[in-house]
Design an enzyme around this catalytic site. Structure first.
Site, PDB file in Angstrom:
ATOM      1  N   PRO A 147       0.452  -0.215  -5.216  1.00  0.00           N
ATOM      2  CA  PRO A 147      -0.546   0.392  -6.101  1.00  0.00           C
ATOM      3  C   PRO A 147      -0.868   1.842  -5.727  1.00  0.00           C
ATOM      4  O   PRO A 147      -0.902   2.192  -4.549  1.00  0.00           O
ATOM      5  CB  PRO A 147      -1.778  -0.492  -5.894  1.00  0.00           C
ATOM      6  CG  PRO A 147      -1.629  -1.068  -4.524  1.00  0.00           C
ATOM      7  CD  PRO A 147      -0.148  -1.132  -4.224  1.00  0.00           C
ATOM      8  N   TRP A 197     -14.655  18.507   0.593  1.00  0.00           N
ATOM      9  CA  TRP A 197     -13.791  18.720   1.744  1.00  0.00           C
ATOM     10  C   TRP A 197     -12.506  19.438   1.357  1.00  0.00           C
ATOM     11  O   TRP A 197     -11.919  19.170   0.301  1.00  0.00           O
ATOM     12  CB  TRP A 197     -13.385  17.396   2.386  1.00  0.00           C
ATOM     13  CG  TRP A 197     -14.525  16.616   2.965  1.00  0.00           C
ATOM     14  CD1 TRP A 197     -15.843  16.981   3.002  1.00  0.00           C
ATOM     15  CD2 TRP A 197     -14.435  15.325   3.567  1.00  0.00           C
ATOM     16  NE1 TRP A 197     -16.589  15.999   3.606  1.00  0.00           N
ATOM     17  CE2 TRP A 197     -15.744  14.974   3.965  1.00  0.00           C
ATOM     18  CE3 TRP A 197     -13.388  14.436   3.819  1.00  0.00           C
ATOM     19  CZ2 TRP A 197     -16.027  13.755   4.590  1.00  0.00           C
ATOM     20  CZ3 TRP A 197     -13.663  13.236   4.448  1.00  0.00           C
ATOM     21  CH2 TRP A 197     -14.969  12.902   4.829  1.00  0.00           C
ATOM     22  N   LYS A 256       1.681  -4.032   6.241  1.00  0.00           N
ATOM     23  CA  LYS A 256       1.979  -4.051   4.803  1.00  0.00           C
ATOM     24  C   LYS A 256       3.490  -4.025   4.568  1.00  0.00           C
ATOM     25  O   LYS A 256       4.008  -4.672   3.664  1.00  0.00           O
ATOM     26  CB  LYS A 256       1.308  -2.853   4.116  1.00  0.00           C
ATOM     27  CG  LYS A 256      -0.187  -3.012   3.972  1.00  0.00           C
ATOM     28  CD  LYS A 256      -0.462  -4.078   2.930  1.00  0.00           C
ATOM     29  CE  LYS A 256      -1.909  -4.184   2.542  1.00  0.00           C
ATOM     30  NZ  LYS A 256      -2.129  -5.255   1.551  1.00  0.00           N
ATOM     31  N   SER A 303       0.844  -1.190   0.000  1.00  0.00           N
ATOM     32  CA  SER A 303       0.000   0.000   0.000  1.00  0.00           C
ATOM     33  C   SER A 303       0.879   1.239   0.000  1.00  0.00           C
ATOM     34  O   SER A 303       1.957   1.242   0.617  1.00  0.00           O
ATOM     35  CB  SER A 303      -0.859  -0.004   1.260  1.00  0.00           C
ATOM     36  OG  SER A 303      -1.360   1.290   1.487  1.00  0.00           O
ATOM     37  N   SER A 304       0.403   2.286  -0.658  1.00  0.00           N
ATOM     38  CA  SER A 304       1.243   3.484  -0.748  1.00  0.00           C
ATOM     39  C   SER A 304       1.422   4.166   0.614  1.00  0.00           C
ATOM     40  O   SER A 304       2.316   4.985   0.790  1.00  0.00           O
ATOM     41  CB  SER A 304       0.683   4.473  -1.773  1.00  0.00           C
ATOM     42  OG  SER A 304      -0.618   4.829  -1.412  1.00  0.00           O
ATOM     43  N   CYS A 305       0.593   3.776   1.631  1.00  0.00           N
ATOM     44  CA  CYS A 305       0.799   4.415   2.939  1.00  0.00           C
ATOM     45  C   CYS A 305       2.010   3.850   3.685  1.00  0.00           C
ATOM     46  O   CYS A 305       2.362   4.342   4.750  1.00  0.00           O
ATOM     47  CB  CYS A 305      -0.455   4.390   3.800  1.00  0.00           C
ATOM     48  SG  CYS A 305      -1.046   2.762   4.139  1.00  0.00           S
ATOM     49  N   TYR A 346      -1.738  -0.472  10.259  1.00  0.00           N
ATOM     50  CA  TYR A 346      -2.002  -1.099   8.953  1.00  0.00           C
ATOM     51  C   TYR A 346      -0.751  -1.086   8.072  1.00  0.00           C
ATOM     52  O   TYR A 346      -0.352  -2.111   7.506  1.00  0.00           O
ATOM     53  CB  TYR A 346      -3.152  -0.347   8.279  1.00  0.00           C
ATOM     54  CG  TYR A 346      -3.370  -0.696   6.835  1.00  0.00           C
ATOM     55  CD1 TYR A 346      -4.043  -1.862   6.488  1.00  0.00           C
ATOM     56  CD2 TYR A 346      -2.918   0.139   5.814  1.00  0.00           C
ATOM     57  CE1 TYR A 346      -4.247  -2.194   5.160  1.00  0.00           C
ATOM     58  CE2 TYR A 346      -3.124  -0.181   4.487  1.00  0.00           C
ATOM     59  CZ  TYR A 346      -3.790  -1.349   4.168  1.00  0.00           C
ATOM     60  OH  TYR A 346      -3.984  -1.674   2.857  1.00  0.00           O
ATOM     61  N   HIS A 362     -13.103   6.931   0.064  1.00  0.00           N
ATOM     62  CA  HIS A 362     -12.080   7.832  -0.451  1.00  0.00           C
ATOM     63  C   HIS A 362     -12.757   8.881  -1.319  1.00  0.00           C
ATOM     64  O   HIS A 362     -13.944   8.811  -1.583  1.00  0.00           O
ATOM     65  CB  HIS A 362     -11.015   7.051  -1.212  1.00  0.00           C
ATOM     66  CG  HIS A 362     -10.110   6.292  -0.292  1.00  0.00           C
ATOM     67  ND1 HIS A 362      -9.084   6.899   0.392  1.00  0.00           N
ATOM     68  CD2 HIS A 362     -10.104   5.003   0.092  1.00  0.00           C
ATOM     69  CE1 HIS A 362      -8.479   6.012   1.149  1.00  0.00           C
ATOM     70  NE2 HIS A 362      -9.083   4.844   0.984  1.00  0.00           N
TER      71      HIS A 362
HETATM   72  P1  GDP Z   1      -5.764  10.743   1.072  1.00  0.00           P
HETATM   73  O1  GDP Z   1      -5.145  10.630  -0.287  1.00  0.00           O
HETATM   74  O2  GDP Z   1      -5.232   9.725   2.048  1.00  0.00           O
HETATM   75  O3  GDP Z   1      -5.692  12.150   1.610  1.00  0.00           O
HETATM   76  O4  GDP Z   1      -7.241  10.273   0.878  1.00  0.00           O
HETATM   77  P2  GDP Z   1      -8.684  10.782   0.536  1.00  0.00           P
HETATM   78  O5  GDP Z   1      -9.105  10.079  -0.710  1.00  0.00           O
HETATM   79  O6  GDP Z   1      -9.520  10.499   1.754  1.00  0.00           O
HETATM   80  O7  GDP Z   1      -8.653  12.375   0.312  1.00  0.00           O
HETATM   81  C1  GDP Z   1      -8.035  12.991  -0.740  1.00  0.00           C
HETATM   82  C2  GDP Z   1      -8.321  14.467  -0.776  1.00  0.00           C
HETATM   83  O8  GDP Z   1      -9.678  14.685  -1.191  1.00  0.00           O
HETATM   84  C3  GDP Z   1      -8.139  15.257   0.509  1.00  0.00           C
HETATM   85  O9  GDP Z   1      -7.521  16.497   0.181  1.00  0.00           O
HETATM   86  C4  GDP Z   1      -9.580  15.525   0.964  1.00  0.00           C
HETATM   87  O10 GDP Z   1      -9.693  16.713   1.719  1.00  0.00           O
HETATM   88  C5  GDP Z   1     -10.281  15.680  -0.378  1.00  0.00           C
HETATM   89  N1  GDP Z   1     -11.737  15.436  -0.334  1.00  0.00           N
HETATM   90  C6  GDP Z   1     -12.682  16.267  -0.820  1.00  0.00           C
HETATM   91  N2  GDP Z   1     -13.919  15.781  -0.608  1.00  0.00           N
HETATM   92  C7  GDP Z   1     -13.762  14.583  -0.007  1.00  0.00           C
HETATM   93  C8  GDP Z   1     -14.681  13.594   0.452  1.00  0.00           C
HETATM   94  O11 GDP Z   1     -15.883  13.719   0.353  1.00  0.00           O
HETATM   95  N3  GDP Z   1     -14.146  12.482   1.006  1.00  0.00           N
HETATM   96  C9  GDP Z   1     -12.790  12.294   1.123  1.00  0.00           C
HETATM   97  N4  GDP Z   1     -12.346  11.152   1.666  1.00  0.00           N
HETATM   98  N5  GDP Z   1     -11.897  13.222   0.714  1.00  0.00           N
HETATM   99  C10 GDP Z   1     -12.373  14.354   0.158  1.00  0.00           C
END
Ligand code: GDP
Length: 315
Positions: A159, A198, A136, A103-105, A132, A175
């Protein structure tokens, strides 16, 4: 004929792998009758009978920040146990090739972007998902150890962020792509004037369609055999604002986007350096927009009816 086992056939990439391998008429084993891979005895008994030649190991519980905070023990145990039993059974029963999906994390939180495999293990990982990612990380090192000690052809792949059918489309837990798709869809049905996104919209992320990730896994199984891990990237790098705009378009939400600065942005950029994979000749096959369309069509068929609280009927 080559017998193939996908451990974790219920995950995003595992599902896409099974669909792809079916299309390619591969001989799949353990799709409906696979073992609980956290059970070492059951896994061994399955391998003794099914005798897979090639294994894709994508099994293991995973989730967003919420699950990582609430269930670090379950996440770490599930991933460690599954990896211990799948790798040992693969060694014992002479599996010709195993591709382990890490995982990329696992990458250090502050790794230079785009992230190169040389950065792995050079710094602390993101603390919220550390349990987690440590599991990995151990899986990657265990593949290396089997290769060194027993000559097993186990390779580790990292991935990029995948999206596609079978994803978690919950508004809060998913996500960014499936979560925005769910909210845009519900907002359209309710006739809302705005869609909340967000953060600032400025962060950039790389996205790869799960069907393309599956193709990359098969490509790696066929063409890559080395101790060094390989990134599965080469996807589309977009700002969250652009992603939200395209999701709204695909869904048909015509209102405006409102960026909610009280929600976290996370890292400004996250992408994997995919040059080694691209140099071997692999290319993603699905354009971002076409992949979003396919994902939304799947959502409409399978998930749209769940959780449309307060929705007004579509006109
Ligand atoms: P990250 O790559 O681990 O940060 O995973 P995320 O897929 O949860 O978020 C990616 C980016 O999308 C972050 O900058 C969030 O603030 C933005 N984002 C915008 N709207 C949303 C939403 O509804 N859900 C999530 N998970 N992220 C959001």
């Amino acid at each position: 004929m080559t017998r193939v086992f996908v451990a974790g056939g219920d995950t995003l990439v595992g599902r896409a792998l099974i669909d792809l391998l079916r299309e390619q008429s591969a001989e799949l084993v353990g799709v409906a009758d696979g073992p609980d891979v956290t059970d070492a005895a059951a896994t061994e008994a399955f391998f003794a009978v099914a005798r897979p030649d090639v294994v894709f190991h994508c099994a293991g519980l995973s989730g967003g920040i919420g699950l990582n905070r609430a269930k670090p023990v379950e996440l770490m145990r599930d991933n460690l146990l599954g990896t211990l039993s799948v790798l040992e059974a693969a060694k014992r029963f002479g599996v010709r090739k195993l591709v382990y999906l890490a995982s990329s994390c696992v990458y250090p939180k502050h790794a230079p972007q785009p992230m190169r495999v040389e950065s792995l293990g050079t710094g602390p990982m993101e603390p919220t998902s550390e349990a987690y990612s440590t599991a990995k990380f151990a899986g990657w090192k265990l593949c290396e150890a089997y290769r060194r000690e027993y000559g097993c052809r186990f390779v580790t792949a990292f991935p990029a962020n995948g999206f596609g059918p079978h994803d978690d489309f919950s508004s809060d837990g998913g996500h960014v792509i499936p979560a925005l798709m769910r909210r845009a869809h519900d907002a359209k049905l309710r006739g809302d004037a705005e869609l909340v996104v967000w953060g600032s919209g400025a962060p950039r992320r790389e996205f790869v369609y799960s069907g393309d990730l599956a193709r990359a896994c098969v490509f790696v199984a066929e063409h890559y055999d080395a101790e060094a891990p390989i990134n599965l990237g080469g996807g589309t790098d977009l700002s969250i604002a652009e992603v939200a705009r395209q999701v709204a378009e695909v869904v048909g939400f015509r209102g405006r986007l409102r960026f909610d600065a009280t929600k976290p942005d996370g890292a400004p950029l996250k992408a994997l350096e995919a040059a080694p994979l691209l140099a071997m000749g692999w290319r993603p096959a699905t354009a971002f927009r076409a992949a979003l369309d396919e994902t939304y069509n799947w959502f409409l068929r399978h998930r749209a009816k769940e959780g449309i609280a307060n929705a007004r009927p579509a006109l």
